[in-house]
Scaffold this motif. Structure first.
Motif, mmCIF file in Angstrom:
data_model
loop_
_atom_site.group_PDB
_atom_site.id
_atom_site.type_symbol
_atom_site.label_atom_id
_atom_site.label_comp_id
_atom_site.label_asym_id
_atom_site.label_seq_id
_atom_site.Cartn_x
_atom_site.Cartn_y
_atom_site.Cartn_z
ATOM 1 N N LEU A 168 0.754 -1.133 0.047
ATOM 2 C CA LEU A 168 -0.138 0.111 0.099
ATOM 3 C C LEU A 168 0.822 1.322 -0.044
ATOM 4 O O LEU A 168 2.038 1.222 0.454
ATOM 5 C CB LEU A 168 -0.847 0.143 1.362
ATOM 6 C CG LEU A 168 -2.186 -0.889 1.211
ATOM 7 C CD1 LEU A 168 -2.639 -0.836 2.820
ATOM 8 C CD2 LEU A 168 -3.171 -0.706 0.158
ATOM 9 N N TYR A 182 -8.032 -2.877 -3.172
ATOM 10 C CA TYR A 182 -6.821 -1.984 -3.654
ATOM 11 C C TYR A 182 -6.621 -2.658 -5.153
ATOM 12 O O TYR A 182 -5.544 -2.331 -5.759
ATOM 13 C CB TYR A 182 -5.735 -2.046 -2.707
ATOM 14 C CG TYR A 182 -4.588 -1.400 -3.251
ATOM 15 C CD1 TYR A 182 -4.776 0.153 -3.191
ATOM 16 C CD2 TYR A 182 -3.363 -1.597 -3.394
ATOM 17 C CE1 TYR A 182 -3.755 0.946 -3.542
ATOM 18 C CE2 TYR A 182 -2.279 -0.888 -3.894
ATOM 19 C CZ TYR A 182 -2.619 0.532 -3.744
ATOM 20 O OH TYR A 182 -1.619 1.469 -4.406
ATOM 21 N N THR A 197 -5.082 3.701 -9.289
ATOM 22 C CA THR A 197 -6.187 4.081 -8.265
ATOM 23 C C THR A 197 -7.394 4.656 -8.808
ATOM 24 O O THR A 197 -8.555 4.724 -8.324
ATOM 25 C CB THR A 197 -5.706 4.761 -7.163
ATOM 26 O OG1 THR A 197 -5.166 5.868 -7.582
ATOM 27 C CG2 THR A 197 -4.751 4.228 -6.371
ATOM 28 N N LEU A 200 -10.260 2.485 -9.215
ATOM 29 C CA LEU A 200 -10.988 1.691 -8.136
ATOM 30 C C LEU A 200 -12.334 2.030 -7.889
ATOM 31 O O LEU A 200 -13.159 1.290 -7.127
ATOM 32 C CB LEU A 200 -10.066 2.339 -6.646
ATOM 33 C CG LEU A 200 -8.805 1.792 -6.686
ATOM 34 C CD1 LEU A 200 -7.958 2.213 -5.371
ATOM 35 C CD2 LEU A 200 -8.654 0.234 -7.019
ATOM 36 N N SER A 352 -5.117 7.732 -2.583
ATOM 37 C CA SER A 352 -5.266 6.349 -3.344
ATOM 38 C C SER A 352 -6.789 6.013 -2.923
ATOM 39 O O SER A 352 -7.227 5.377 -3.587
ATOM 40 C CB SER A 352 -4.130 5.562 -2.800
ATOM 41 O OG SER A 352 -3.221 5.816 -3.553
ATOM 42 N N PHE A 353 -7.022 6.003 -1.707
ATOM 43 C CA PHE A 353 -8.489 5.347 -1.280
ATOM 44 C C PHE A 353 -9.361 6.696 -1.163
ATOM 45 O O PHE A 353 -10.328 6.280 -0.719
ATOM 46 C CB PHE A 353 -8.361 4.729 0.004
ATOM 47 C CG PHE A 353 -7.816 3.290 -0.057
ATOM 48 C CD1 PHE A 353 -7.995 2.658 -1.019
ATOM 49 C CD2 PHE A 353 -7.066 2.831 1.257
ATOM 50 C CE1 PHE A 353 -7.682 1.211 -0.934
ATOM 51 C CE2 PHE A 353 -6.849 1.528 1.158
ATOM 52 C CZ PHE A 353 -7.337 0.803 0.052
#
Length: 360
Positions: A168, A182, A197, A200, A352-353
């Motif tokens: 990560l 992920y 990303t 996602l 990223s998330f």
């Protein structure tokens, strides 16, 4: 132009530490590429912006279990090996041994010529994989080594999945959830050290909705490297050495992209890795050629003239990164920095998330 021009204050509490519970229900900041006008939406609303004849291009790579935690043989000291890429054309015969470019910690104790070997255990504590450091990477900038991976299991792939961990980004500190979150839902071959990303947020239902709205869905592959998280240290961004990555564009994707542009449709790149793939494969005329795993070190700074990409779906990026420079080149620095100020004021989730942007 200075690197400081692409800096911004990022509140730590806005760095998303886990994915949104439902992929396509995160927030979406829509920005007009020319005017900078903003709209606050939800990601699944992206289907409302589709025009018949558009083509979405996504990076279908998967993240490999590239992080290997083990012990140095003999001393038993803790060690970490991070897989960057396989050394093609120089691998030993068979599927139980191969040479890889790697990063290691502690670097001072894992030098070529020292006979250093790291044993990597599986979940049961049995050694599944051994890593011997054998050489330096010529021209390496971060102490990269060449290492020989070997296993007694039927294949290295089996050993990596038994012992390796999905890496990560360093700013995600304590995520212990489902690592499949992920990965994109359309990912295929494991060939990256980090996820593309922007993708996602797509679900199978949203992909279908985009196609029902009149867009085509095509793929490229770019093997994402660790340098995607790297900030630019040089005062002059032009002095920064951009990382090299390998990418592929299938004949089918190249043909669809060229046909769409000829017919007046838009090429919508999902993520900066899709942008770099398409632009690397594009001639000055905008025609995209098929590519079979070529290297690219394309560095996109403001002033770059985009040849193949008309719209961009992307996440929010680390301050002072080459990705901030790329998105600024796609619109303007002023528009992008204003959008980031708005996102922070409105408490968007970053990195990223986090949430997404659509620059169109």
């Amino acid at each position: 132009m200075r690197t400081d021009d692409f800096d911004y204050p990022l509140p730590e509490e806005l760095i998303a530490q886990e994915p949104w519970p439902v992929r396509d229900e995160c927030r979406l900041l829509v920005m007009d590429r020319e005017s900078g006008a903003l709209q606050d939406r939800i990601f699944k609303d992206i289907a409302e912006y589709v025009r018949p004849g558009d083509v979405f291009v996504v990076n279908e790579t998967r993240v490999r279990p590239a992080r290997l935690l083990g012990q140095k043989r003999g001393s038993g000291g803790a060690a970490e090996v991070f897989l960057l890429r396989e050394v093609l054309g120089q691998t030993p015969h068979g599927n139980q041994s191969a040479l890889w470019e790697v990063l290691v910690r502690p670097g001072k104790r894992l030098k070529p010529g020292s006979g250093a070997v790291v044993d990597i255990p599986d979940a049961q504590g049995q050694v599944a994989l051994s890593v011997e450091v054998v050489d330096w990477v010529e021209g390496g900038q971060k102490g990269e080594r060449i290492a020989r991976l070997s296993t007694a299991l039927p294949s290295l792939d089996e050993a990596l999945h038994a012992a390796g961990k999905t890496p990560l980004p360093p700013y995600i500190k304590e995520y212990n959830g489902d690592m499949e979150l992920y990965q994109t839902v359309y990912s295929r071959r494991e060939s990256s050290a980090a996820a593309p990303t922007a993708g996602l947020h797509f679900t199978p239902a949203l992909i279908e909705a985009v196609q029902v709205a009149g867009a085509q869905w095509r793929t490229v592959e770019l093997e994402v490297g660790l340098d995607t998280f790297r900030v630019v240290d040089e005062e002059d961004p032009a002095a920064h050495a951009i990382h090299t990555e390998f990418y592929s564009v299938s004949p089918e994707t190249a043909a669809v992209v060229n046909e769409a542009r000829d017919a007046g449709g838009r090429v919508i790149a999902v993520g900066t890795t899709s942008v770099r793939s398409l632009e690397s494969a594009a001639a000055e005329t905008g025609r995209v050629r098929p590519v079979d795993r070529e290297a690219t070190s394309l560095y996109i700074l403001p002033g770059y003239q985009f040849k193949a990409v008309d719209a961009l779906i992307t996440n929010f990026h680390v301050p002072r990164s080459t990705l901030m420079m790329l998105v600024s080149a796609f619109s303007s620095r002023e528009n992008v920095m204003a959008a980031y100020r708005h996102a922070i004021e409105q408490r968007y989730r970053m990195l990223s998330f986090g949430d997404a942007m659509f620059i169109c």
